[in-house]
Design a protein around this motif. Structure first.
Motif, PDB file in Angstrom:
ATOM      1  N   HIS A 437       0.983  -1.083   0.034  1.00 25.00           N
ATOM      2  CA  HIS A 437      -0.085   0.176   0.240  1.00 25.00           C
ATOM      3  C   HIS A 437       0.727   0.873   0.462  1.00 25.00           C
ATOM      4  CE1 HIS A 437      -3.299  -2.644   0.888  1.00 25.00           C
ATOM      5  NE2 HIS A 437      -1.936  -3.589   2.030  1.00 25.00           N
ATOM      6  N   PRO A 438       0.208   2.934  -0.445  1.00 26.76           N
ATOM      7  CA  PRO A 438       0.802   3.690  -0.525  1.00 26.76           C
ATOM      8  C   PRO A 438       0.794   4.436   0.476  1.00 26.76           C
ATOM      9  CG  PRO A 438      -1.127   3.700  -1.614  1.00 26.76           C
ATOM     10  CD  PRO A 438      -0.966   2.418  -1.256  1.00 26.76           C
ATOM     11  N   PHE A 439       0.886   3.911   1.701  1.00 24.94           N
ATOM     12  CA  PHE A 439       1.296   4.746   3.282  1.00 24.94           C
ATOM     13  C   PHE A 439       1.253   3.554   3.973  1.00 24.94           C
ATOM     14  CE2 PHE A 439      -3.035   3.577   1.821  1.00 24.94           C
ATOM     15  CZ  PHE A 439      -3.412   1.945   3.055  1.00 24.94           C
ATOM     16  N   ARG A 440       1.933   4.005   4.941  1.00 30.11           N
ATOM     17  CA  ARG A 440       2.281   2.684   6.456  1.00 30.11           C
ATOM     18  C   ARG A 440       0.957   2.633   7.037  1.00 30.11           C
ATOM     19  NH1 ARG A 440       6.298   2.560   9.576  1.00 30.11           N
ATOM     20  NH2 ARG A 440       7.566   4.258   8.910  1.00 30.11           N
ATOM     21  N   TYR A 441       1.586   0.793   7.513  1.00 36.84           N
ATOM     22  CA  TYR A 441       0.405   0.255   7.552  1.00 36.84           C
ATOM     23  C   TYR A 441       1.226  -0.803   9.064  1.00 36.84           C
ATOM     24  CZ  TYR A 441      -2.754  -3.619   7.428  1.00 36.84           C
ATOM     25  OH  TYR A 441      -4.272  -4.214   8.141  1.00 36.84           O
ATOM     26  N   ARG A 442      -0.173  -0.535   9.825  1.00 44.16           N
ATOM     27  CA  ARG A 442       0.482  -1.379  11.463  1.00 44.16           C
ATOM     28  C   ARG A 442      -1.133  -2.245  11.690  1.00 44.16           C
ATOM     29  NH1 ARG A 442       0.060   1.663  16.584  1.00 44.16           N
ATOM     30  NH2 ARG A 442       0.478  -0.114  18.201  1.00 44.16           N
ATOM     31  N   GLY A 443      -0.506  -3.557  11.917  1.00 38.87           N
ATOM     32  CA  GLY A 443      -1.160  -4.520  11.668  1.00 38.87           C
ATOM     33  C   GLY A 443      -0.526  -5.751  11.525  1.00 38.87           C
ATOM     34  N   THR A 444      -1.027  -6.650  11.341  1.00 36.05           N
ATOM     35  CA  THR A 444      -0.673  -8.352  11.698  1.00 36.05           C
ATOM     36  C   THR A 444      -0.102  -8.865  10.231  1.00 36.05           C
ATOM     37  OG1 THR A 444      -2.686  -9.415  11.460  1.00 36.05           O
ATOM     38  CG2 THR A 444      -1.585  -8.697  13.706  1.00 36.05           C
ATOM     39  N   VAL A 445       0.555  -9.767   9.753  1.00 33.22           N
ATOM     40  CA  VAL A 445       0.706 -10.338   8.771  1.00 33.22           C
ATOM     41  C   VAL A 445       1.073 -12.156   8.957  1.00 33.22           C
ATOM     42  CG1 VAL A 445       3.314 -11.013   8.933  1.00 33.22           C
ATOM     43  CG2 VAL A 445       2.387 -10.938   6.348  1.00 33.22           C
ATOM     44  N   LYS A 446      -0.332 -12.524   8.204  1.00 29.11           N
ATOM     45  CA  LYS A 446      -0.448 -13.904   8.646  1.00 29.11           C
ATOM     46  C   LYS A 446       0.586 -15.372   7.646  1.00 29.11           C
ATOM     47  CE  LYS A 446      -5.090 -12.699   9.633  1.00 29.11           C
ATOM     48  NZ  LYS A 446      -6.766 -13.519   9.120  1.00 29.11           N
ATOM     49  N   ALA A 487      -2.636 -25.653   8.300  1.00 30.15           N
ATOM     50  CA  ALA A 487      -1.525 -25.544   9.273  1.00 30.15           C
ATOM     51  C   ALA A 487      -1.629 -24.634  10.422  1.00 30.15           C
ATOM     52  CB  ALA A 487      -0.962 -24.411   7.791  1.00 30.15           C
ATOM     53  N   TYR A 488      -0.187 -24.757  10.628  1.00 34.15           N
ATOM     54  CA  TYR A 488      -0.635 -23.947  11.706  1.00 34.15           C
ATOM     55  C   TYR A 488      -0.505 -22.253  11.542  1.00 34.15           C
ATOM     56  CZ  TYR A 488       0.459 -22.588  16.643  1.00 34.15           C
ATOM     57  OH  TYR A 488       0.493 -21.769  17.588  1.00 34.15           O
ATOM     58  N   GLU A 489      -1.028 -20.910  11.402  1.00 39.11           N
ATOM     59  CA  GLU A 489      -1.528 -19.826  11.838  1.00 39.11           C
ATOM     60  C   GLU A 489      -0.602 -19.275  12.210  1.00 39.11           C
ATOM     61  OE1 GLU A 489      -4.289 -17.379   9.368  1.00 39.11           O
ATOM     62  OE2 GLU A 489      -4.375 -17.138  11.865  1.00 39.11           O
ATOM     63  N   VAL A 490       0.622 -18.475  12.025  1.00 40.35           N
ATOM     64  CA  VAL A 490       1.326 -17.818  12.961  1.00 40.35           C
ATOM     65  C   VAL A 490       0.587 -16.090  12.278  1.00 40.35           C
ATOM     66  CG1 VAL A 490       3.608 -17.060  13.604  1.00 40.35           C
ATOM     67  CG2 VAL A 490       3.553 -19.466  13.498  1.00 40.35           C
ATOM     68  N   GLU A 491       0.380 -15.115  12.875  1.00 42.59           N
ATOM     69  CA  GLU A 491       0.355 -13.604  13.042  1.00 42.59           C
ATOM     70  C   GLU A 491       1.207 -12.970  13.614  1.00 42.59           C
ATOM     71  OE1 GLU A 491      -4.231 -11.122  12.557  1.00 42.59           O
ATOM     72  OE2 GLU A 491      -3.931 -13.293  13.629  1.00 42.59           O
ATOM     73  N   VAL A 492       1.787 -11.878  13.524  1.00 45.63           N
ATOM     74  CA  VAL A 492       2.765 -11.128  13.244  1.00 45.63           C
ATOM     75  C   VAL A 492       2.225 -10.224  13.226  1.00 45.63           C
ATOM     76  CG1 VAL A 492       5.076 -10.813  13.246  1.00 45.63           C
ATOM     77  CG2 VAL A 492       4.398 -13.077  12.553  1.00 45.63           C
ATOM     78  N   MET A 493       3.072  -9.323  14.199  1.00 48.10           N
ATOM     79  CA  MET A 493       2.378  -7.865  14.488  1.00 48.10           C
ATOM     80  C   MET A 493       3.473  -7.057  13.140  1.00 48.10           C
ATOM     81  SD  MET A 493       1.342  -7.142  18.124  1.00 48.10           S
ATOM     82  CE  MET A 493       1.510  -5.581  17.959  1.00 48.10           C
ATOM     83  N   VAL A 494       3.224  -5.807  12.375  1.00 53.74           N
ATOM     84  CA  VAL A 494       4.164  -5.167  11.871  1.00 53.74           C
ATOM     85  C   VAL A 494       4.184  -3.958  11.759  1.00 53.74           C
ATOM     86  CG1 VAL A 494       5.166  -7.145  10.576  1.00 53.74           C
ATOM     87  CG2 VAL A 494       2.859  -6.509   9.775  1.00 53.74           C
ATOM     88  N   ASP A 495       4.778  -3.375  11.727  1.00 53.75           N
ATOM     89  CA  ASP A 495       4.762  -1.562  11.368  1.00 53.75           C
ATOM     90  C   ASP A 495       5.647  -1.263   9.786  1.00 53.75           C
ATOM     91  OD1 ASP A 495       4.240   0.936  11.461  1.00 53.75           O
ATOM     92  OD2 ASP A 495       5.017   1.099  13.299  1.00 53.75           O
ATOM     93  N   LEU A 496       5.067  -1.058   8.845  1.00 53.46           N
ATOM     94  CA  LEU A 496       5.879  -1.397   7.620  1.00 53.46           C
ATOM     95  C   LEU A 496       5.526   0.063   7.110  1.00 53.46           C
ATOM     96  CD1 LEU A 496       5.029  -4.856   6.054  1.00 53.46           C
ATOM     97  CD2 LEU A 496       6.623  -4.297   7.642  1.00 53.46           C
ATOM     98  N   ALA A 497       6.173   0.110   6.181  1.00 55.05           N
ATOM     99  CA  ALA A 497       6.705   1.889   5.551  1.00 55.05           C
ATOM    100  C   ALA A 497       6.224   1.233   4.079  1.00 55.05           C
ATOM    101  CB  ALA A 497       7.742   2.311   5.709  1.00 55.05           C
ATOM    102  N   PRO A 498       5.567   2.853   3.128  1.00 55.68           N
ATOM    103  CA  PRO A 498       4.805   2.656   1.939  1.00 55.68           C
ATOM    104  C   PRO A 498       5.793   1.227   1.146  1.00 55.68           C
ATOM    105  CG  PRO A 498       4.523   4.365   2.312  1.00 55.68           C
ATOM    106  CD  PRO A 498       5.374   3.917   3.625  1.00 55.68           C
ATOM    107  N   LYS A 499       5.651   0.190   0.944  1.00 58.23           N
ATOM    108  CA  LYS A 499       6.395  -1.011  -0.555  1.00 58.23           C
ATOM    109  C   LYS A 499       7.357  -1.426   0.571  1.00 58.23           C
ATOM    110  CE  LYS A 499       3.224   0.884  -3.619  1.00 58.23           C
ATOM    111  NZ  LYS A 499       2.448  -0.377  -3.938  1.00 58.23           N
TER     112      LYS A 499
END
Length: 816
Positions: A437-446, A487-499
């Motif tokens: 996304h073209p903006f910072r995203y704070r959430g999780t990745v599975k 499968a075993y889903e691992v949800e990881v907290m991330v804070d990523l800048a655009p791209k």
């Protein structure tokens, strides 16, 4: 009486799958153009005396694309010749659409008309639609950007209505980007047939007059000449009455358009003898009324040359016919996923260097064909067991399925180019996370670990604690594991800048260094239900995090949600329904007639006889808790639904919660609706925004006067703005939304000032089988709908809606 001119537009209404198999209708529309070419050839060679002046209008660009895909070089050459002579008209509208399609896909198809016109040297300046009852506010921008200046709307007011409180009038329609097109709001697309302007193709569907009663048993004569005389007499009578009524109403112009089909059916062939009927009537009217067969461009040239002042409007042309998507919820979900993946492909590979352009093209075409307005065969409700009904339903589904397959393959190619690898027997648990996304995203990745995998020489053990590390920095990331079917889903907290991309390594920790704590908080049965003031509770009565305090009750399920950052509730606690509760409506069939009870509802989607039930809570269980989230399962009873549960996931590291509504629906033939309550609020300054195709708008406010405000088909969700915080509610796979009371009542059309509706309670309208002809009658089966709620102050409603879209698309995570 004025001297009138009727501009007659001869076309075939494209309704893919309503009257025949979809592929059969593709052949029909190809052959219709070949028939038009033959009619014009015969006319110019003198084989059709009396049919001078015949012209044909292609309703949409899809008809032309379909023709070229199957035509010979000589046939396309002839077609282009008659386009250039002005005897065949082009249209800038691709198909008669629902608002299910998003802007990117719609723009890609609409641009085809412009490209085609440029290729043959004939600019496509006008478009038309028939049948459909509206378009999203972003449509005038899309048309204008594709060179289209004019749009003729020949809508069908069955369970719907035209805007601006009247028809047969022009207006300028300005989009959110300030592009402006000229719209003519016209009559039903068969009104020319009602006037008997087509020999042997007259009808009495819209006109409730003495002639309708007379023709109830059809026309019966001894000779064909008598039939012709009878039809000519009817045509004169109805045309004179219609013209006189326009003049009596103060109609400003001395001309008006009518559409006519070559037979009284959708997907109708051309009819050369329409021109003969026109010529015969012109002789009988002796100049008092003149009928001309024209193309769209000719008609709009006349409109633009008029000296009458044409008003301009902004706002949504809200579609009354959007609700068909609620009859096929699972397939709509497949289509929505395809659109999200299409958008992700564009974000990750904007120049198409990694993907396959053909796959993306096929996906866009199939998304359009699925989102096209036809929602089943004409007897889908009256004969739901019919083989053709079932066949056409599955063929319609195939458009969404094929779109999803092709765009998924294209996304796989892109991800492969970005480093994704297939599983192997000795794979390492290394993953790449990408914020597209073209903006910072704070959430999780599975991220997923297959159950057969070994981690550093040890089998996967779901009792072990998963750990996630940033491979570059060695930073330990907060994560939580969750069992899934494969499968075993691992949800990881991330804070990523655009791209931004991040390499993540997963491990498992077998150490258990905990011990029993001395303060009163939990007993040996493992239940923590003591209020100590030292720890947050996670109980069937209350769940609390740093951001939310969620309370439950027997009466409502989710009784309230407190935003701890503002100290304000984000739920309207005065309502009878709790958040994500189901509301079921059933209207009993009368006299064993499943169609009549639906017809009598008019523009309501229920009636006085409708039986309404609210889900009743039966149980709450905390099923998961960790560093990232806590999940409660709420179980309910609800008539018409065998199983209804809400999996409420409350995140601990940021102000977000997710609700998965899982249900097993009974099969019922009676008309029914199923809603999910979304009673989210901010404060007295609140405004509600939704996103539709190419626009965001405020329901009840940013609409054309006289349009539908009973429900809306949206793209990603809604935003309720506030002074201190906004509440974003993503609806992901449930595109229909309504506001406020749903009881049957006289219909109030939008006046652009309905702030009461704009601030009223939203309800996600997840299912219905309302229409009496071609909605899917059977809603029975298993379904899942996901909603995400996020709080926090955004820079603007548009930014909030972009974030809502990003939540639906998510952060990409894959093996490397």
């Amino acid at each position: 009486m004025k001297n009138w001119t009727i501009y007659l537009i001869h076309h075939s209404h494209t309704d893919i799958g309503y009257t025949e198999r979809q592929e059969k209708l593709m052949n029909y529309h190809r052959d219709f153009i070949l028939q038009v070419i033959k009619i014009l050839d015969d006319l110019h060679s003198g084989k059709l005396p009396g049919c001078e002046g015949f012209k044909w209008q292609c309703e949409n660009q899809w008809q032309i694309e379909n023709f070229y895909a199957n035509a010979t070089k000589e046939q396309t050459k002839k077609f282009e010749y008659y386009v250039k002579t002005g005897e065949i008209g082009l249209s800038g509208n691709y198909l008669n659409m629902t608002e299910l399609v998003d802007r990117e896909v719609l723009f890609s198809r609409t641009g085809k008309a412009k490209s085609y016109g440029e290729r043959i040297g004939v600019p496509v300046k006008s478009g038309m639609s028939a049948d459909i009852n509206g378009y999203a506010w972003g449509y005038p921008d899309i048309l204008s950007e594709c060179g289209v200046e004019n749009l003729l709307c020949a809508l069908h007011p069955h369970h719907g209505m035209f805007p601006l409180y009247r028809k047969q009038q022009p207006f300028y329609w300005q989009g959110p980007k300030k592009n402006k097109i000229l719209v003519w709001g016209g009559e039903h697309y068969h009104m020319g047939n009602e006037m008997f302007l087509c020999p042997h193709g007259g009808s009495s569907y819209m006109l409730f007059d003495d002639i309708r009663e007379e023709l109830a048993g059809g026309i019966h004569t001894l000779r064909e000449e008598e039939t012709e005389e009878k039809e000519l007499a009817i045509a004169q009578t109805r045309i004179l009455r219609y013209s006189a009524n326009l003049e009596q109403e103060g109609y400003a112009y001395d001309f008006f358009p009518l559409m006519v089909s070559g037979a009284i059916t959708d997907n109708a062939p051309p009819n050369a003898y329409v021109a003969k009927r026109v010529n015969d009537l012109n002789k009988l009217f002796e100049g008092k009324i003149t009928i001309k067969m024209v193309t769209l461009d000719e008609f709009f040239e006349k409109v633009r040359s008029s000296k009458e002042i044409i008003p301009a409007y902004e706002g949504d042309f809200t579609d009354w016919w959007a609700d068909g998507v609620g009859s096929t919820a699972n397939t709509v979900k497949i289509c929505r996923e395809a659109q999200r993946k299409y958008d992700l492909c564009k974000k990750l590979d904007p120049e198409n260097k990694l993907g396959d352009a053909k796959l993306l093209e096929n996906a866009a075409e199939n998304i359009m064909l699925y989102a096209e307005h036809t929602w089943g065969y004409s007897s889908s409700v009256s004969e739901p067991w019919d083989s053709l009904v079932a066949c056409l339903e599955k063929k319609k589904d195939a458009y969404a399925i094929n779109a999803n397959t092709d765009v998924s393959r294209n996304l796989d190619l892109i991800l492969s180019g970005l480093g994704e690898v297939s599983i192997d027997a000795d794979k390492q648990q290394r993953y790449k996370a990408i914020n597209p996304h073209p903006f910072r995203y704070r959430g999780t990745v599975k991220l997923y670990i297959e159950y057969w995998e070994y981690l550093e020489g040890n089998t996967l053990n779901t009792r072990a604690v998963p750990e996630a590390y940033d491979e570059k920095t060695g930073e330990k990331l907060i994560c939580q594991g969750h069992r899934t079917a494969r499968a075993y889903e691992v949800e990881v907290m991330v804070d990523l800048a655009p791209k931004e991309e991040k390499i993540i390594k997963l491990k498992q920790n077998f150490e258990n260094t905990g011990t029993i704590k001395n303060h009163a908080h939990i007993g040996s049965e493992g239940i923590g239900d003591l209020e100590t003031g030292k720890e947050y509770l996670e109980t069937p009565f209350l769940i609390e995090t740093d951001y939310f305090k969620v309370e439950f009750s027997k009466e409502k399920g989710i009784a309230s949600i407190l935003n701890k950052e503002t100290g304000q509730f984000i739920t309207d606690n005065t309502l009878a329904e709790g958040a994500f509760s189901g509301i079921y409506e059933l209207t009993p069939i009368k006299d064993n007639n499943p169609c009549e009870v639906r017809r009598q509802m008019g523009r309501n989607r229920c009636s006085i006889a409708t039986q309404r039930s609210v889900a009743k809570l039966t149980d709450i269980v905390i099923i998961e808790s960790g560093e990232v989230f806590v999940t409660a399962r709420l179980s309910y009873e609800l008539p018409g639904i065998r199983y209804y549960s809400v999996l409420l996931k409350i995140y601990k590291g940021f102000p977000m919660l997710e609700a998965r509504v899982c249900l097993h629906k009974d099969s019922v033939w009676d008309p029914e609706n199923l809603y999910v309550a979304l009673p989210f609020i901010t404060d007295q300054s609140a405004e509600t925004y939704v996103d539709k195709t190419g626009c965001i708008l405020r329901p009840g406010i940013d609409q054309l006067p006289g349009t539908c405000q009973n429900f809306y088909l949206i793209q990603n969700g809604l935003v309720r703005t506030g002074r201190d915080t906004d509440v974003i509610i993503s609806t992901k796979d449930a595109p229909l939304i309504s506001f406020g009371k749903r009881e049957a009542a006289p219909i109030r059309l939008c006046d652009g000032k309905n702030t009461e509706l704009n601030r009223s309670t939203p309800y996600s309208w997840i299912m219905n089988n309302f229409w009496e002809t071609n909605f899917k009658a059977d809603l029975g089966g298993f379904y899942e709908f996901t909603y995400t709620v996020i709080t926090g102050k955004q820079e603007s409603p548009r930014q909030a809606m972009e974030y809502c879209k990003a939540v639906n698309e998510g952060i990409l995570g894959f093996y490397i």
